[in-house]
Write a protein that holds these residues in place. Structure first.
Motif, short mmCIF file in Angstrom:
data_model
loop_
_atom_site.label_atom_id
_atom_site.label_comp_id
_atom_site.label_asym_id
_atom_site.label_seq_id
_atom_site.Cartn_x
_atom_site.Cartn_y
_atom_site.Cartn_z
N LEU A 172 0.78 -1.32 0.05
CA LEU A 172 0.08 -0.06 0.15
C LEU A 172 0.98 1.32 -0.13
O LEU A 172 0.50 2.48 -0.11
CB LEU A 172 -1.02 0.27 1.11
N ILE A 174 2.95 4.54 -0.64
CA ILE A 174 2.86 5.61 -1.59
C ILE A 174 4.02 6.17 -1.72
O ILE A 174 4.45 6.73 -0.49
CB ILE A 174 1.69 6.79 -1.22
N CYS A 235 -8.03 0.62 -0.91
CA CYS A 235 -7.21 1.80 -0.74
C CYS A 235 -6.69 2.09 -2.27
O CYS A 235 -6.16 3.23 -2.52
CB CYS A 235 -6.03 1.34 0.29
N SER A 236 -6.34 0.87 -3.06
CA SER A 236 -6.01 1.12 -4.21
C SER A 236 -6.98 2.11 -5.20
O SER A 236 -6.69 2.97 -5.91
CB SER A 236 -5.75 -0.03 -5.21
N MET A 239 -6.75 5.75 -4.17
CA MET A 239 -5.67 6.44 -4.68
C MET A 239 -6.20 6.50 -6.07
O MET A 239 -5.69 7.59 -6.74
CB MET A 239 -4.37 5.55 -4.71
N ASN A 306 -2.16 5.68 3.44
CA ASN A 306 -2.93 5.13 2.69
C ASN A 306 -3.46 3.63 3.38
O ASN A 306 -3.30 2.63 2.62
CB ASN A 306 -2.29 4.66 1.30
N ARG A 312 -12.48 7.18 6.01
CA ARG A 312 -12.04 7.51 4.82
C ARG A 312 -12.89 6.71 3.46
O ARG A 312 -13.40 7.51 2.67
CB ARG A 312 -10.73 6.66 4.46
N GLU A 384 -7.24 14.38 -0.23
CA GLU A 384 -6.17 13.65 0.41
C GLU A 384 -4.98 13.70 -0.17
O GLU A 384 -3.78 13.97 0.37
CB GLU A 384 -6.41 11.97 0.33
N ASP A 385 -4.84 13.68 -1.49
CA ASP A 385 -3.44 13.90 -2.17
C ASP A 385 -2.70 15.47 -1.95
O ASP A 385 -1.63 15.43 -1.51
CB ASP A 385 -3.59 14.20 -3.90
N ARG A 388 -1.40 15.05 1.80
CA ARG A 388 -0.22 14.39 1.93
C ARG A 388 0.92 15.11 1.32
O ARG A 388 1.76 15.20 2.21
CB ARG A 388 -0.26 13.09 1.02
#
Length: 395
Positions: A172, A174, A235-236, A239, A306, A312, A384-385, A388
């Protein structure tokens, strides 16, 4: 774990090759092949020294063609199939006793092993399990003699699970600023390979040899594999900005505490007692509420790393504005079931468990009239991006 030892060797070899500019630019797989070839040459083989091995390579490499390798592949596959059939026949018709199991563990490639880091990570779960679950077995938590009678098996099992959980986290992972490294890609490849090859098999062998493995315990391990698969899937999807289903989310949160159920079932086996299904049902509801509480507390960290987190997932399924209300409804319904089951317990046990929950919530920094603490939903992270990226830039 044998896979981890091999991974470490492969990483060191790859780093060495990079330092000598001895790597292929074509793909990660090419570099992994070269690293494995170097490791093979370094392995002891009778009286052959490195000079002998290099001479053999010079002599025979020109004779190895694609056709030759294809024929070899068919031959090796045939031999392996015959050997596996014989081994399966022996295992099915002659169940091993404990002596045979020891021999199997020593000679088997994937002997169950755990690392110190996994043991350290498992420690807090083991402490909570002893303090929260031993009372359901009538075990005095203040008696070291009794605790350490069962602790080795419980500790080894939970550490093995944490070790696999760590490998799942590598999948997972990132890359920071979107940049990955050959080492990280290699770790991810090895981790994926472990989950494709019956990851709990070494641990199941140990438990089976000790007469502790039941079908119910085996099913809980399957639940663990399913949870990790769902975590990777969900989670993928987050993303990749893909849709997810609420059915997958709820299935995952219910499976997440599989390790507590494994430990609890093992404790029944270690004590030679029948499983108390009422206790198991009550604890499963309690586990569900605790997992949600933990997810709310760890929300920001789970976004950053992630990891699966129910908030989430609800934000993705229902949208940021509706997610808190939907989650609150699930919690309210579950609390009603929790309170009803709590009343069915022995009054003294019920009182002990409520006190333990109060202790746990206070130790976690929460003060509330409810034994599970205050339900406080943190502000949702809409992007979320960006979150981070901001966290990375502030470090």
């Amino acid at each position: 774990m044998e896979e981890l030892r091999k991974l470490e060797q492969l990483q060191r070899t790859l780093t060495f090759l990079q330092s000598r500019s001895f790597v292929s630019s074509s793909s990660i797989d090419s570099n992994r092949f070269l690293a494995n070839l170097i490791l093979l040459l370094l392995q002891p083989c009778g009286e052959l020294n490195l000079d002998n091995k290099c001479n053999l390579l010079s002599e025979y490499i020109p004779k190895i063609s694609v056709t030759f390798l294809e024929e070899a592949s068919q031959w090796v596959a045939l031999e392996t199939d015959e050997r596996d059939s014989q081994e399966n026949y022996v295992e099915l018709n002659n169940p091993p006793d404990k002596t045979d199991c020891r021999s199997l563990q020593i000679n088997h490639e994937d002997v169950a092993m755990v690392g110190l880091e996994a043991m350290e990570r498992a420690n807090s779960t083991l402490e909570d399990f002893c303090r929260s679950y031993f009372m359901f077995h009538g075990i005095d938590i203040t008696s070291p003699q009794v605790i350490f009678k069962y602790f080795p098996v419980l500790s080894f099992t939970e550490s093995f699970i944490y070790q696999l959980d760590g490998l799942n986290e590598k999948i997972l992972y990132i890359p920071m600023e979107g940049v990955t490294t050959p080492e990280k890609e290699l770790e991810k490849g090895w981790a994926m390979n472990v989950f494709e090859k019956d990851p709990f098999r070494p641990l199941l062998n140990v438990l089976k040899c000790r007469g502790l493995l039941t079908e119910r315990i085996r099913e809980e391990f399957k639940s663990g594999e399913e949870y990790w698969a769902l975590e990777r899937k969900l989670c993928s999807a987050l993303m990749c900005k893909m849709e997810i289903s609420i059915e997958d989310v709820m299935r995952a949160i219910h499976l997440k505490s599989f390790d507590y159920r494994v430990l609890n079932l093992l404790l029944y086996q270690l004590r030679g007692e029948e499983v108390n299904d009422l206790h198991m049902e009550f604890l499963s509801v309690s586990e569900f509420l605790v997992e949600i509480s933990d997810d709310l507390f760890d929300y920001e960290d789970d976004v950053l790393e992630n990891n699966f987190n129910i908030l989430r997932m609800f934000a993705k399924v229902y949208g940021p504005s509706t997610a808190p209300a939907m989650l609150a409804k699930y919690v309210t319904d579950c609390e009603e079931g929790y309170d009803n089951l709590l009343k069915t317990l022995d009054p003294q046990l019920s009182l002990k468990y409520k006190r333990r929950c109060e202790e746990a919530t206070k130790e976690g920094g929460k003060v509330s009239g409810h034994p599970l603490g205050t339900w406080s939903i943190p502000p949702l992270i809409v992007n979320e991006d960006l979150y981070r990226s901001n966290c990375l830039n502030t470090k």
